[in-house]
Design a protein around this motif. Structure first.
Motif, short mmCIF file in Angstrom:
data_model
loop_
_atom_site.label_atom_id
_atom_site.label_comp_id
_atom_site.label_asym_id
_atom_site.label_seq_id
_atom_site.Cartn_x
_atom_site.Cartn_y
_atom_site.Cartn_z
N LYS A 154 10.40 4.10 2.97
CA LYS A 154 10.33 5.39 3.66
C LYS A 154 9.13 5.40 4.58
CE LYS A 154 12.56 8.36 0.28
NZ LYS A 154 12.38 9.55 -0.56
N GLY A 155 9.30 5.91 5.79
CA GLY A 155 8.21 6.03 6.74
C GLY A 155 7.94 4.75 7.52
N ALA A 156 8.73 3.72 7.27
CA ALA A 156 8.57 2.47 8.01
C ALA A 156 9.95 1.90 8.30
CB ALA A 156 7.76 1.47 7.20
N SER A 157 10.04 1.08 9.31
CA SER A 157 11.33 0.49 9.65
C SER A 157 11.48 -0.88 8.99
CB SER A 157 11.46 0.36 11.17
OG SER A 157 10.43 -0.50 11.65
N THR A 158 11.06 -0.96 7.73
CA THR A 158 11.06 -2.21 6.99
C THR A 158 12.00 -2.12 5.80
OG1 THR A 158 8.74 -2.47 7.58
CG2 THR A 158 9.56 -3.87 5.83
N THR A 159 12.66 -3.22 5.49
CA THR A 159 13.47 -3.32 4.28
C THR A 159 12.92 -4.47 3.46
OG1 THR A 159 15.44 -2.49 5.41
CG2 THR A 159 15.77 -3.69 3.36
N GLU B 263 6.47 4.09 -12.13
CA GLU B 263 6.04 3.63 -10.83
C GLU B 263 4.85 2.69 -10.94
OE1 GLU B 263 5.14 7.23 -8.73
OE2 GLU B 263 7.24 7.64 -8.30
N VAL B 264 4.78 1.71 -10.01
CA VAL B 264 3.62 0.82 -9.90
C VAL B 264 3.17 0.81 -8.43
CG1 VAL B 264 4.24 -0.65 -11.84
CG2 VAL B 264 5.04 -1.25 -9.58
N ASP B 265 1.89 0.58 -8.23
CA ASP B 265 1.30 0.52 -6.90
C ASP B 265 1.08 -0.95 -6.56
OD1 ASP B 265 0.17 1.49 -4.56
OD2 ASP B 265 -1.85 1.53 -5.42
N CYS B 266 1.36 -1.35 -5.31
CA CYS B 266 1.20 -2.75 -4.93
C CYS B 266 1.07 -2.87 -3.42
CB CYS B 266 2.39 -3.56 -5.42
SG CYS B 266 3.95 -3.03 -4.73
N LYS B 267 0.79 -4.09 -2.97
CA LYS B 267 0.74 -4.38 -1.54
C LYS B 267 1.81 -5.41 -1.21
CE LYS B 267 -3.86 -3.36 0.03
NZ LYS B 267 -5.02 -3.84 0.74
N VAL B 268 2.61 -5.09 -0.20
CA VAL B 268 3.66 -5.99 0.27
C VAL B 268 3.55 -6.06 1.78
CG1 VAL B 268 6.13 -6.44 0.39
CG2 VAL B 268 5.19 -5.35 -1.64
N GLY B 269 3.33 -7.25 2.31
CA GLY B 269 3.24 -7.43 3.75
C GLY B 269 2.14 -6.62 4.39
N GLY B 270 1.03 -6.42 3.69
CA GLY B 270 -0.09 -5.66 4.23
C GLY B 270 0.03 -4.16 4.05
N MET B 271 1.17 -3.68 3.55
CA MET B 271 1.36 -2.26 3.32
C MET B 271 1.13 -1.95 1.84
SD MET B 271 4.87 -1.40 5.38
CE MET B 271 5.83 -2.43 4.29
N SER B 272 0.44 -0.88 1.56
CA SER B 272 0.26 -0.42 0.19
C SER B 272 1.39 0.56 -0.11
CB SER B 272 -1.10 0.26 0.03
OG SER B 272 -1.29 0.64 -1.30
N ILE B 273 2.24 0.22 -1.09
CA ILE B 273 3.40 1.05 -1.40
C ILE B 273 3.52 1.25 -2.90
CG2 ILE B 273 4.69 0.40 0.66
CD1 ILE B 273 6.31 -1.48 -1.03
N VAL B 274 4.32 2.22 -3.28
CA VAL B 274 4.63 2.49 -4.68
C VAL B 274 6.08 2.10 -4.92
CG1 VAL B 274 4.83 4.30 -6.42
CG2 VAL B 274 2.97 4.38 -4.79
N LEU B 275 6.31 1.30 -5.96
CA LEU B 275 7.67 0.86 -6.29
C LEU B 275 8.09 1.40 -7.65
CD1 LEU B 275 7.45 -2.90 -5.27
CD2 LEU B 275 8.57 -1.07 -4.01
N ARG B 276 9.36 1.71 -7.78
CA ARG B 276 9.92 2.14 -9.06
C ARG B 276 10.12 0.92 -9.95
NH1 ARG B 276 10.41 7.29 -10.43
NH2 ARG B 276 12.31 6.79 -11.52
#
Length: 69
Positions: free
Chosen positions: A26-31, A49-62
């Protein structure tokens, strides 16, 4: 608090996980593609939920979309 992945394995800070499903960010054009490896996860106050970094973005994953390696 006990945080579990999609297979019921217990997750901890610093674990490495993989995605089991393609996820739109959400909020990015990335899949994020299935099979993407995510290193050094951080647990949050929410056990789903967990917090992580993927491709330089800090995101929350279920956790329902993660599998522990």
């Amino acid at each position: 608090m006990d945080v579990k992945d999609s297979n019921g394995n217990t997750l901890a800070d610093g674990d490495t996980v993989t995605l089991i499903k393609d996820l739109k960010v959400k909020g990015a054009s990335t899949t994020l593609k299935r099979g993407t490896t995510v290193k050094k996860i951080r647990l949050t106050d929410d056990p789903d939920e967990v917090d992580c970094k993927v491709g330089g973005m800090s995101i929350v994953l279920r956790t329902e979309f993660l599998k522990k390696i």
